[in-house]
Design an enzyme around this catalytic site. Structure first.
Site, PDB file in Angstrom:
ATOM      1  N   ASP A  67      40.719 -37.373 -26.607  1.00 37.13           N
ATOM      2  CA  ASP A  67      39.308 -37.027 -26.781  1.00 37.13           C
ATOM      3  C   ASP A  67      38.567 -37.147 -25.452  1.00 37.13           C
ATOM      4  O   ASP A  67      39.093 -37.687 -24.481  1.00 37.13           O
ATOM      5  CB  ASP A  67      38.652 -37.913 -27.847  1.00 37.13           C
ATOM      6  CG  ASP A  67      39.110 -39.367 -27.767  1.00 37.13           C
ATOM      7  OD1 ASP A  67      39.266 -39.885 -26.644  1.00 37.13           O
ATOM      8  OD2 ASP A  67      39.328 -39.989 -28.820  1.00 37.13           O
ATOM      9  N   ASP A 136      36.101 -48.663 -38.991  1.00 43.82           N
ATOM     10  CA  ASP A 136      35.815 -47.826 -40.161  1.00 43.82           C
ATOM     11  C   ASP A 136      36.962 -46.873 -40.474  1.00 43.82           C
ATOM     12  O   ASP A 136      36.834 -45.987 -41.313  1.00 43.82           O
ATOM     13  CB  ASP A 136      34.523 -47.030 -39.952  1.00 43.82           C
ATOM     14  CG  ASP A 136      34.560 -46.145 -38.709  1.00 43.82           C
ATOM     15  OD1 ASP A 136      35.610 -46.110 -38.033  1.00 43.82           O
ATOM     16  OD2 ASP A 136      33.537 -45.492 -38.409  1.00 43.82           O
ATOM     17  N   HIS A 138      38.444 -44.755 -38.271  1.00 44.80           N
ATOM     18  CA  HIS A 138      38.505 -43.499 -37.519  1.00 44.80           C
ATOM     19  C   HIS A 138      39.659 -43.522 -36.519  1.00 44.80           C
ATOM     20  O   HIS A 138      40.056 -44.567 -36.020  1.00 44.80           O
ATOM     21  CB  HIS A 138      37.175 -43.190 -36.816  1.00 44.80           C
ATOM     22  CG  HIS A 138      36.876 -44.017 -35.609  1.00 44.80           C
ATOM     23  ND1 HIS A 138      35.929 -45.017 -35.596  1.00 44.80           N
ATOM     24  CD2 HIS A 138      37.383 -43.974 -34.346  1.00 44.80           C
ATOM     25  CE1 HIS A 138      35.871 -45.549 -34.396  1.00 44.80           C
ATOM     26  NE2 HIS A 138      36.744 -44.944 -33.610  1.00 44.80           N
ATOM     27  N   GLU A 143      35.390 -39.401 -37.276  1.00 50.70           N
ATOM     28  CA  GLU A 143      34.666 -40.405 -38.035  1.00 50.70           C
ATOM     29  C   GLU A 143      34.919 -40.226 -39.535  1.00 50.70           C
ATOM     30  O   GLU A 143      35.441 -39.185 -39.960  1.00 50.70           O
ATOM     31  CB  GLU A 143      33.163 -40.295 -37.739  1.00 50.70           C
ATOM     32  CG  GLU A 143      32.780 -40.443 -36.272  1.00 50.70           C
ATOM     33  CD  GLU A 143      32.768 -41.889 -35.787  1.00 50.70           C
ATOM     34  OE1 GLU A 143      33.254 -42.771 -36.524  1.00 50.70           O
ATOM     35  OE2 GLU A 143      32.282 -42.129 -34.674  1.00 50.70           O
TER      36      GLU A 143
END
Length: 261
Positions: A67, A136, A138, A143
Site C-alpha cells: 500500500d 479491527d 484490517h 478497512e
C-alpha cells in the site's frame, strides 16, 4: 489455514525469514510482497542477518509494495516507498529497479491502481505476501466492510487509523494523509503464499476473529480462510483468545520439518 504460535516477536520473525530464505533458495527471483509498520521489522532484521551471513542470496529477489499514501511525494521520509527502501531494500541489498509499487502521486489515482494490478500480474504474481493485521482486522488498508473481492484501489482512512499512524508524523494527525492506495483483498488473495504476523495482546481479538470467526467483511483478514496456503504466525499474547490454541500447538509440533510453513 495454518496457525503457528511462537514465544515472541523475535521467534516469529526468524520463522518467517527462514520461509522467505527457503523460497529464495528454490526461486532466486521470487517476488516478495512486504508490509510496513513495526510488526514485520523482526522478519526483515532476521532475513538481513541471513544475507550478511551468506545463508541466502537476495541479489535477484524482487519486492512488491502492499500500500501507499496518496499525495505524499515518493521521496517523503514517511512514504511507504521510502520506508521500504530503508527497512527492506537497503538491508537486503536489493536495488530499487527490483521494486514494484503504486504511484501515490498520480493525477489519475484509479488508473494508477489498475496499472499496479497489471504490473503484479505481468511480474508473474506475488510468491509470498507478508501481512500485518490491525486491531479491527484490517489487512493492508482494507478497512472493515471492504469487499472481499476488491482490487487495488483508493481508500479513505478511518480517523482511528490516522491517529494510530500519527506517531510516524511527529505525533501530528493533521500531517497524516486521508487517502491511500492499497492492494484489495482480491488482489492479496492472488499471492501464492500468505503469511500474517501478529504480536501483542492488542491483536488477540482480531486474530481470533480472523482464524476462528466467520468469513465476513467486518473482519477483512478473515478472507485468508479462503486461501489454499495461508499461514498465521502469532506470539503467545496475540494467541490468547484462540479457542483451538492447544490444537494449533499440537499440529505444528508434529508437522514434518521438510514442509516448512
Amino acid at each position: 489455514m495454518e496457525v503457528v504460535i511462537v514465544p515472541d516477536a523475535r521467534g516469529g520473525g526468524e520463522l518467517i525469514a527462514e520461509a522467505m530464505a527457503r523460497l529464495l533458495r528454490r526461486k532466486p527471483a521470487a517476488l516478495l510482497g512486504v508490509a510496513t509498520g513495526s510488526t514485520p521489522l523482526p522478519v526483515y532484521e532476521a532475513l538481513a542477518a541471513k544475507v550478511r551471513s551468506g545463508a541466502v542470496d537476495t541479489s535477484r529477489a524482487r519486492i512488491a509494495q502492499l500500500d501507499e499514501y496518496v499525495g505524499l511525494p515518493a521521496d517523503h521520509p514517511e512514504s511507504y516507498r521510502s520506508v521500504l527502501r530503508r527497512e527492506v531494500l537497503e538491508p537486503l541489498g536489493i536495488a530499487m529497479e527490483a521494486f514494484l509499487g503504486p504511484d501515490g502521486t498520480a493525477g489519475d489515482v484509479q488508473a494508477a491502481c489498475e496499472a499496479y494490478d497489471r504490473a503484479l500480474a505481468e511480474a508473474g504474481g506475488v510468491d509470498l505476501q507478508l501481512l500485518g493485521i490491525g486491531t479491527d482486522g484490517h489487512i493492508g488498508f482494507n478497512e472493515p466492510c471492504s469487499s472481499l473481492a476488491s482490487r487495488t484501489r483508493i481508500k479513505t482512512l478511518t480517523e482511528q487509523t490516522r491517529i494510530d499512524n500519527a506517531r510516524f508524523f511527529e505525533g501530528d494527525v493533521d500531517q497524516v494523509p486521508h487517502h491511500v492506495i492499497t492492494q484489495g483483498i482480491g488482489t492479496i488473495l492472488e499471492a501464492r503464499h500468505l503469511v500474517l504476523l501478529a504480536t501483542g495482546e492488542g491483536k488477540a481479538d482480531a486474530v481470533a476473529a480472523t482464524v476462528e470467526g466467520p468469513v465476513a467483511a467486518v473482519c477483512p483478514a478473515s478472507a485468508l480462510q479462503l486461501h489454499p496456503h495461508a499461514t498465521i504466525v502469532v506470539d503467545e499474547a496475540a494467541a490468547a483468545k484462540l479457542k483451538l490454541a492447544d490444537y494449533f500447538r499440537h499440529t505444528y509440533a508434529n508437522k514434518p520439518e521438510w514442509q516448512g510453513i
